[in-house]
Design an enzyme around this catalytic site. Sequence first.
Site, mmCIF file in Angstrom:
data_model
loop_
_atom_site.group_PDB
_atom_site.id
_atom_site.type_symbol
_atom_site.label_atom_id
_atom_site.label_comp_id
_atom_site.label_asym_id
_atom_site.label_seq_id
_atom_site.Cartn_x
_atom_site.Cartn_y
_atom_site.Cartn_z
ATOM 1 N N GLY A 1 15.738 32.357 -40.317
ATOM 2 C CA GLY A 1 15.246 33.482 -39.910
ATOM 3 C C GLY A 1 15.070 34.545 -40.989
ATOM 4 O O GLY A 1 15.866 34.504 -41.840
ATOM 5 N N CYS A 2 14.219 35.508 -40.652
ATOM 6 C CA CYS A 2 13.966 36.602 -41.589
ATOM 7 C C CYS A 2 15.108 37.300 -42.031
ATOM 8 O O CYS A 2 15.429 37.879 -42.941
ATOM 9 C CB CYS A 2 12.659 37.306 -41.348
#
Lengths: 341, 341, 341, 341
Positions: C150-151
Amino acid sequence: MKAGIIGASGYTGQELVSLLLRHPEIELELVTSRALAGQPLHRSIPRLGHGAGEMQFVNPSLSEMIATPCEIFFLALPHGAAAEFAIPLLEAGKRVIDLSADFRLDDSSTYHEFYGSPHPAPEWLPKAQYGLPELNDLSWNNSSLIASPGCYPTSILIPLAPLLAHGLVESEDVVIHSISGISGAGKNASDRLLFCERNESCGPYGLPKHRHLSEIEEQLSKFAKKPTVVSFHPHLAPMNRGICSTISVRSPGTPDADSIRECWLQTYSGRPFVQVLDDNSFPETGKVIGTNRVDLSVVADLRTGRLVLCSAEDNLVKGAGGQALQAMNVCQGYAETTGLS
Amino acid sequence: MKAGIIGASGYTGQELVSLLLRHPEIELELVTSRALAGQPLHRSIPRLGHGAGEMQFVNPSLSEMIATPCEIFFLALPHGAAAEFAIPLLEAGKRVIDLSADFRLDDSSTYHEFYGSPHPAPEWLPKAQYGLPELNDLSWNNSSLIASPGCYPTSILIPLAPLLAHGLVESEDVVIHSISGISGAGKNASDRLLFCERNESCGPYGLPKHRHLSEIEEQLSKFAKKPTVVSFHPHLAPMNRGICSTISVRSPGTPDADSIRECWLQTYSGRPFVQVLDDNSFPETGKVIGTNRVDLSVVADLRTGRLVLCSAEDNLVKGAGGQALQAMNVCQGYAETTGLS
Amino acid sequence: MKAGIIGASGYTGQELVSLLLRHPEIELELVTSRALAGQPLHRSIPRLGHGAGEMQFVNPSLSEMIATPCEIFFLALPHGAAAEFAIPLLEAGKRVIDLSADFRLDDSSTYHEFYGSPHPAPEWLPKAQYGLPELNDLSWNNSSLIASPGCYPTSILIPLAPLLAHGLVESEDVVIHSISGISGAGKNASDRLLFCERNESCGPYGLPKHRHLSEIEEQLSKFAKKPTVVSFHPHLAPMNRGICSTISVRSPGTPDADSIRECWLQTYSGRPFVQVLDDNSFPETGKVIGTNRVDLSVVADLRTGRLVLCSAEDNLVKGAGGQALQAMNVCQGYAETTGLS
Amino acid sequence: MKAGIIGASGYTGQELVSLLLRHPEIELELVTSRALAGQPLHRSIPRLGHGAGEMQFVNPSLSEMIATPCEIFFLALPHGAAAEFAIPLLEAGKRVIDLSADFRLDDSSTYHEFYGSPHPAPEWLPKAQYGLPELNDLSWNNSSLIASPGCYPTSILIPLAPLLAHGLVESEDVVIHSISGISGAGKNASDRLLFCERNESCGPYGLPKHRHLSEIEEQLSKFAKKPTVVSFHPHLAPMNRGICSTISVRSPGTPDADSIRECWLQTYSGRPFVQVLDDNSFPETGKVIGTNRVDLSVVADLRTGRLVLCSAEDNLVKGAGGQALQAMNVCQGYAETTGLS
């Protein structure tokens, strides 16, 4: 081919550096800046990262520039300053693409009128070629000096010039309204360009005679084959990049959007950087940011007998650095999209 | 005086709530919203804070609305829906200020043309007064129904109407370019209005016949005393609020900015909410946000024989809620600036 | 190599399309979207322009996907939906890089706790490799399924994981504060993500258990070699892209920035996408937008005995599509920067 | 009461002018600015409009200031400069509310440490009262000199100070992360604050010892009744106004949000400008812009044993000009909300 960029501290210069570093046919040899000399490129162009290596801004003398193996120089200097560098470089046999206004006009009195001082080298004006690749047949055979068009003119000439040339619109009562992102105003630490002054605000400026108007009218007059005077209303809006121009023109007969679109499609057939939008779709700057593209649309207004031409571009790419590379690509015989897609 | 707001879930309704809560002569009795009924006001109008007390959105029947002690109702409903409420309230003896488009036009066929469906109550159109206080003599004696002008029309009529009335500009070839903040598009959860879609982007929309054009032309025609058709080019720019309009008009003789300014100063003498800027200064939306003011400037372009009129306003204040209060102030005999400075 | 993208209607999918179209080793064969099937790619990914040719979004069945010559599939689907596609594709011998959360965790109970429903295919969790190329030895020999991080986790693991692994910071009392651009919240037409709701505003959300926390802690625990629980405070700020994370950690001894920097430089030696900034310079999202880079800095606070670790990345590139390509590059044996510089 | 503002060219000064012009108990007599002397107020504070009349910025001598009928002066000068004006005005019997940092600290050595030069008048430090009305009993009987708190400290002390005072949170390992709009950096024409540099970017700055930390710690130490050292991480985000602070603290026992909320509700009972949000709702700067309010929320994190305190305020109102007026209201015996609602 080895290339140099003279005056790379502003937004246009930074964009040029980024573009030339990625261009597969070019080796960027030299990047000058009086203010930033001695600093690594990536410090003021952070997107480059350390990947740009040890390359630094330098501040060589003109003779040192000439002594480099660079065959081509891009000038990203303020108007007035560019001529000082361009002429000696040209005389030394270099090719020059100037992104300033110094060689865009044919008429030195127009330069004086709009830029407020006499042109520094009027004898060079007729020698330059105006570098809008979609509208000018560019070749090093014409000249070693290309005057790369301004950001506003690009967004206006692409939609309007071929229509005037084909008599599809009248050359009188042309009213042009443009909205520019803030980078168009340059990287100057003035109160007016502070974040809190420009954010959440928009409005016109430079009325009624913005400097780019001189270039717009001179070019339009060539295509219309008669002196053409237009109304030009630039605005700033709170965004980093992008210009959209909305141009109202009178139609000689019943306004007909299809014939306008047809003219554009023929004029720009095979050109990768002009895109005519479908019916009912309008250009938006957000859709062209980061590209070298101009998006176009047209609407006929039967009630007023006028046509509305709309365009959008990235002012730093198609309106500056990208266009300069595109011109180089064409003159060098590279594919037009090299380093630009 | 007790007042109610019908349909307060959108940006215009929220602004009205904020303004009326601060108005010293008004007691806000009723705020309706079908969607938000039962919620405290401050949940969807956070700037109010808990200080707005326990007041909640409600969703009463029309007869319950009529039964309240409210003497005046502000309608912040979509067009079409407003008439359903306005007429019964008027018939029950209430005063109504409608911020929708339902009663702004005189001609029901124009309504049908621009809004796409027949007008719901054409017999009421001639009974409404158009509520631009600087240009219309407003009085409850004229009508108990005020049609409060749209945001774009306000920014255009204020500069243009008196000039047409005095023959200082021609009524043909008027080209109007407007830039609006995103709240002008309403509070609708559509992809097009998402932050990432509108941020860093601007462009035209609604060409060539935005709905507000109907109202602009009908009003201009009255002042010009002849049918007046104009070009109108609305744009969106990435900011919450504000509209700036830049209007290009032909001058009947040599364009002269001073005579335009003189006309404005006379027309708007004593009016607190129109400000004519000094020479060399242009309206910007950031300078009027949060005020009920319209800023104006004019530039003469001797080269084209045209004049450029510029205006800026806050679309939610002078373009909506503030103007509605101003109209009420005038009709009630309160000072025009009450609750608005 | 031929590749397909499943579920390309969101911001991550759009970024993947842009990146894969430019990747010199990849031929993008298939781009699916239930919502956009039948539309040309450039209509919803305007930067592509007509240059993307006639390629359209399609909506094939799983068996049709399997029948394509694509060897690799990128999944840009919501969590829960990704597993439905990933498993049949894997079983058919395809390689899969999943950008959802479906295969990022080892522990299905953690998935249940943070995502609110049982994991759809817990037996696949141990088979996936977590795809952060700088911290994991990626290889198709390990698995044909890469769970792309994920970011937020990317911006946190890059600075923090090697320091925990080397015992340079304590694993208790870690406090992480992150600020994300709005694209991180996805392309959902909800009131909360409207321009006027997010512009000129910032604040925290999802406290205290944002879904990404599960992945952050599971990964950190591996590097710390003990269960690691952290405080994670995500915020939204009004910008399209970018995440910056500021991480406060206790130092086991006197905090010393140099030793932290040294650890980073060794860990990421030769890695093109991690950049350790000089003293006195801090990461900013604006400096990494459009790049696949994470910028890092560290400051020692002798007064509190803590270290402040700062990072910035483009959430859609290094935090999503760029990282997925980087993982593919590594596994395929392409240069790590292919298509990403 | 007649009032003067000394040094009104910055954003804080402009806000003060706007607020004092609307304050019903105050007559604004004097507005000074060295840079803008001779200009009408509305030229650099455009929201005022011509309605602000002929009032101009002036640049009187100190003795001329003293000779005015002003009983109270607000100083909106840089630190260091404020003391030069404050002391003579106080010695002449005037009341002074200083918005700079010059009198906020008790300890002159802390001033020297954080501001880089010796305090200009250390003997005045113990005479000033720190002007946070919700936490200090303000009275002209205490002192004629009020040191109005900084914007960051306000957003931190309001949530944190009462909890430390009641032992509900530990004073060690406090980690404070704040995000400020750009006006917090002042109106300085520096490259760093240009629109294009700050737009679409966020990141930390001033680590690890921002100047406001001195004031935060000195105040927190008083409430905690022991020396308190904290981690403070300020960030800039692309918006004009607003600060949100997210504060991570250790709980002495099991973290319990209800007891925190209860403490806030008791401490701030009857205070109009502190608002404790409901469960599951977080402060956002966009919800308090233009108000004098601080919004608060708390979340317990049982996994880490920590509490997350969140606050949001308008840095120019509650963080500067509004708070100064609030302090004056309290000392003068006006209703606390006079001119602020």
